[in-house]
Design an enzyme around this catalytic site. Sequence first.
Site, PDB file in Angstrom:
ATOM      1  N   SER A  98      25.003   7.992  -6.163  1.00  0.00           N
ATOM      2  CA  SER A  98      26.072   7.566  -7.076  1.00  0.00           C
ATOM      3  C   SER A  98      27.408   8.220  -6.843  1.00  0.00           C
ATOM      4  O   SER A  98      28.416   7.766  -7.383  1.00  0.00           O
ATOM      5  CB  SER A  98      25.648   7.833  -8.520  1.00  0.00           C
ATOM      6  OG  SER A  98      24.464   7.116  -8.788  1.00  0.00           O
ATOM      7  N   ILE A  99      27.457   9.280  -6.055  1.00  0.00           N
ATOM      8  CA  ILE A  99      28.782   9.864  -5.843  1.00  0.00           C
ATOM      9  C   ILE A  99      29.670   8.932  -5.028  1.00  0.00           C
ATOM     10  O   ILE A  99      30.874   9.142  -4.912  1.00  0.00           O
ATOM     11  CB  ILE A  99      28.703  11.259  -5.182  1.00  0.00           C
ATOM     12  CG1 ILE A  99      28.225  11.136  -3.731  1.00  0.00           C
ATOM     13  CG2 ILE A  99      27.851  12.241  -5.947  1.00  0.00           C
ATOM     14  CD1 ILE A  99      29.026  11.996  -2.817  1.00  0.00           C
TER      15      ILE A  99
END
Lengths: 373, 619
Positions: B325-326
Site C-alpha cells: 500500500s505504500i
Amino acid sequence: MYTDTIGSQNSGRFRLLQSMHLDPPLVFALLLLTACGLGILYSAGGQNIDLIIRQSTRLALAFGVMLLMAQIPPQNFKLWAPWIFLLGVTLLAFVLILGDIGKGAQRWLDFGFVRFQPSEMMKLATPMVVAWYLADKALPPSFKHLLIAFVLVIIPTMLIAKQPDLGTSLLIAAAGFFIIYFASLKWRFIAGFTLLTGALTPVVWHYMHAYQRQRVLTFLNPESDPLGAGYHIIQSKIAIGSGGLYGKGWLNGTQSHLDFLPERSTDFIFSVFAEEFGFMGVILLLAIYFFIVIRGLVIASSAQDSFGRLLAGSLSMTFLVYLFVNVGMVSGLLPVVGVPLPLVSYGGTSMVTLMAGFGMLMSINSHRRLLRK
Amino acid sequence: MYRTLIKDLYMEVRMFNVRAIVAALVSTILIGLLLMRLFQLQIIEHAHFDTLSDNNRVRLMSSNPNRGLIYDRQGMVIAENRPTFSLDITPEEVGNVDDTLQELAKIITINESDITQFKKALKRHKPFQGVSLRTNLNEKEVAILAVNRHRFPGVDFKTQLTRFYPMGTSAVHVLGYVGRIDEKELQRVDSSQYSGSSPIGKVGIERYYEDELHGKVGYKKVEVNVQGRVLRVLEEIPPVPGKDLILSIDARLQSIAEKAMGDNSGALVAIEPDTGEILAMVSMPLYDPNLFVHGISTKAYKALHRAGRRPQFNRALSGQYPPGSIMKPFIGLGGLDSGHMGLHEEVDCEGYFMLPNEERKYRDWKKTGHGSTTIRKALAESCDVYFYQLAYKMGIDRIFNFLDMFGFGKKTGIDTTSERRGLLPSREWKRKEKKTIWYPGETVITGIGQGYMLATPLQMASATAALSLQGKRKQPHLLRAIRNNQTGETLTIQVADPKPATIKSKRQWTQIINGMKDVVHGVHGSARAIGYDLSYEMAGKTGTAQVYGIAQDEEYDEESLAKKLRDHALFTAFAPIKSPKIAVAVIVENGGSGGKVAAPIAKEVINYYLQNNDGKNVH
C-alpha cells in the site's frame, strides 16, 4: 748474451739484487703482483687484518725460499733431480697407502711440527727429472727417450690423480709436457696427440659416470643448476660482468662484500678484483702476469745449458697455465677445478712452490760458467 | 765427435729459441683469449650482469599506507585504524625454535593452530624476516611479553594499524568492512598497490571508495646480503595515506533506528529530502564487521549464519520487497494527474472490486468496505477498492510511465555496493520475461503495490522524499565530503540530481499529502496510533505486503500463521509536512501490520532527528 745487455743497462742500481743472484725485472714484477694480491685480499677478506698478516708471513717465507733457491747453482738441481724425484714418488706412494688405511683422500704428510704435501714437491721435481733425463740426450729426442720421458711424467701424474687431486695432477703433467715440448718434440707428434685427444673425447664421454657427465653439463650451462653446482660460476660471472670498464672501486664490490660470491679469498679472488677494478684493472693485472711469463722465457733462451733452458721454459709456461686455468674457470671458460690464482689467492703451499720455481729461474739466469770469455 | 757436439749445441739453441717464440705466441694468444672473455663479460654483457648484481643485493620492500578514516556527519569516527600487535619470530636469531615456542607458551596463549600455521610459514620464510606466530595480541599479553623480552632474542612484536569499527555492529551495512585481499581482487586492482598485508574494502563504503581510502603504497629500496639481512636503506618513497571520508550518515540516528528495529529482520532508510543525503540506513539483523578484518574463523562464520537470517544481506539496498500500500500515494497522484480520477471524486467501496465479465473478487482489507471514498480518505484508510478501480482505469502503461518518474524499477545509483533495481512491471517486461501477455487483473493488483512489483527500501525512501518535495528529486548518496588529511583540504561532493517528477497541478500534490497526513493525524488514519503525541505534522503511508498468497474467500488470520509467512509491515513517512527535513521508509519482515509495527519505528527515528538536529547540520 742477453744478460750482458741487461746487466750493463742496470749496472748501477741493481747491483745489490744481482749480487744476490736475483733478476731485477722479475723481482719487481713479482713484488708488484704480490702487493696487488694483498690489496685484493684485504678487500675480499672483508678487511680482515689478521688475514693480511698471515698472508704476508707466507709471502715473506716464499720470497725467502726464492732467495735461497737462487743461490744454488743449476748444476746442483740437475744433480739432485733424480733423487728428489725418487723421494717424491716414494712419499706419494706412502701418502696413498696411508690414505687407503685412513679411508679417504690424503694429501698431507704430518711430521708433527710441519705438514707437508708431497704433490707440491712433485710440481718442481717432475720437470726437473724430465729435464735432467733429456738434457744430455741429442735433441730432438729419439722415440725411445721420448717414451721414457713420458713415463717419468705419467708416474707422479697418476699417483696424484689417485689421491684424488685432479687439478694438481694436470699441472704436473703440463710441467712435464712443457719440458718435452721445449726439448723440440716433433710438431707432428704434437699434432697427432691433439687429434687423438679430440677423437677420444666421445669415447671418454661414453665411459663417464652420470655424476661426471652432470659436472661437465653444469660447466657448459651453469644456469641449469643455479643453486647447486652452477651457483659459484653464476655469481662469479655476475661479479666480473658487473665490474664493467672501471669497476665498482676498491672495497666497493657488492658481490663479494655481501657474500654472494663464494670462495672469494681463495679460488675466486680474481672475480673480486674484476668487480672492483673493472676491465682496465684486469688488463693491468694480466699484463703483469704476461710480463713474468715472457721474462721467464727470455731467461730460458739465454740459459747456458739444455737443463737450464728446458727447466726455465717449463716453469714459465706452467705459471701461465696456472693463470689461464684459474681465470678461465672463474670467467666460465673452463670447468671449475680448484686451481688458485697464482701468488694472489689466499693460501700458502702453492705460493711457496711457485716462488721456489722462480728462485730456480733466477739461479739459472745468474749462475754462469765463464765459458766463452 | 767433438765437432758434432758443438754443432748440435748451436742447433739446439736455435731450435729452443723457435720453441720459446712459439711459447711466447701461445702465451699471448691465451692471455688474449682471457681478455676477450673478460671483455665480453665486462663490456658487452655489462648491463646484463649489472642488473643481476643489483637483483642480488637490492630488494624492494613496500610499506603500507594508512587507510583513510570514515566519519559520520557529526564528525564522529565510525571507522578507524588501531594499532594491533603481532608476535614475530626471526628464526635466524633464535637459538632453538621449538624451545622458544615452549617457553613462550608458558607466558602467553599459543594454541595448536598457531603453531601449525607458524611451522607452515617457517618453511617458506625469507632469511632474516620475521615469521608471525600470533596476531592480534591483547594488551595484557603485550605487557607480559615486554617484561620478558630480554629472555627471548629474535622474538619481537610488530605493530601495525588495523581497521577497527568502534561502533561494532552499528552501521555495518553502510560501512561494509575490509579484509585480506584475495586472488580475484588482485586481478581487479593494481596489485603493486597491495603488496604486503594491506587490506582491501570488501563491501559497502569500504569497497566503493576503496581508491580514495587506500592511499598509495610506499617503497623502501634496501641492500641485503646473501642471507637476506637488510644492511642499509638505499632509497625511500614514503606511503601516501588514504583520504578520509565524511559520510552523510548520522551515527546516533543510525543507532536509534537500529534499536527501534528491535529483534526484527528488515530495513530502514532515512533521507534528507533537500539533499538526497542518507541519514540512516539500517538492515537487520546486524553483524560485527570487526570479525572480518583479521579473517573470520570458520566457526564464527557458521555461528553468524546459523540463525538463517542472512545478516550479511543488505536488505536496505538488496532487499526487493512487494511495496504494497505504500504505492497508493503514487498511484493516486498518477490518477489525478492523468485525469482518471477527480480531486474530490468518490468511489463506492463495498469491500471488493470485480472486473467486468470476470468472477474473481479483488478484496479490500476491510471486509465491510469503506463506503463512499475520495482520494484523501482512500489514502488515510488505505482503501484497496479505490486503487483497484483507479489502476484499472489508468491501465498498466500509464502506471508504468508515472512510477518510472519516481525511480521505481531502476537503481538509484547510490554510492555503495550491492544495490538492486527492484521491479516495475510493464507489458514489455512481461512479454520478455514471462513470455505471455499482460492481464487486466494484474493491473488491478498493481494498484495496491502487489503482483509483480518489487522495490527496495532505498527506492521507497527516495520516492517518498521526492513526494515530500512535490516532485523535486535528489540523488541519494552516502558521501558528503572527502578530506585529504595531508593538505587539510576538504572536498564537498556534488552529485547530479535525477530528472524531477512533473505534475500539472500543485493542488494534486496537496491532496495526496493531505491524505498521507490523515494516515497519521486523521481520526481513521491507518497509523493514527503514532499521531496523538506528535509536536509536528507528519505525512505517512502504511503498507502490508503479502508474503503468503491467500486463496479466494479464505480468511487471513494473523494469529494462526507461522511468523515467516506473516505479511511484511511497511511504513513510509516524511516530516515536517511544511518543510520536510527527513523522509523514512521502514520494512519489518513478517511484522504483520504496517501501522502497528513499522510506523512506530519511523516515528521514533523522525522524532529523534527533528528534536536533535533542527534541520541543521552540525558538522
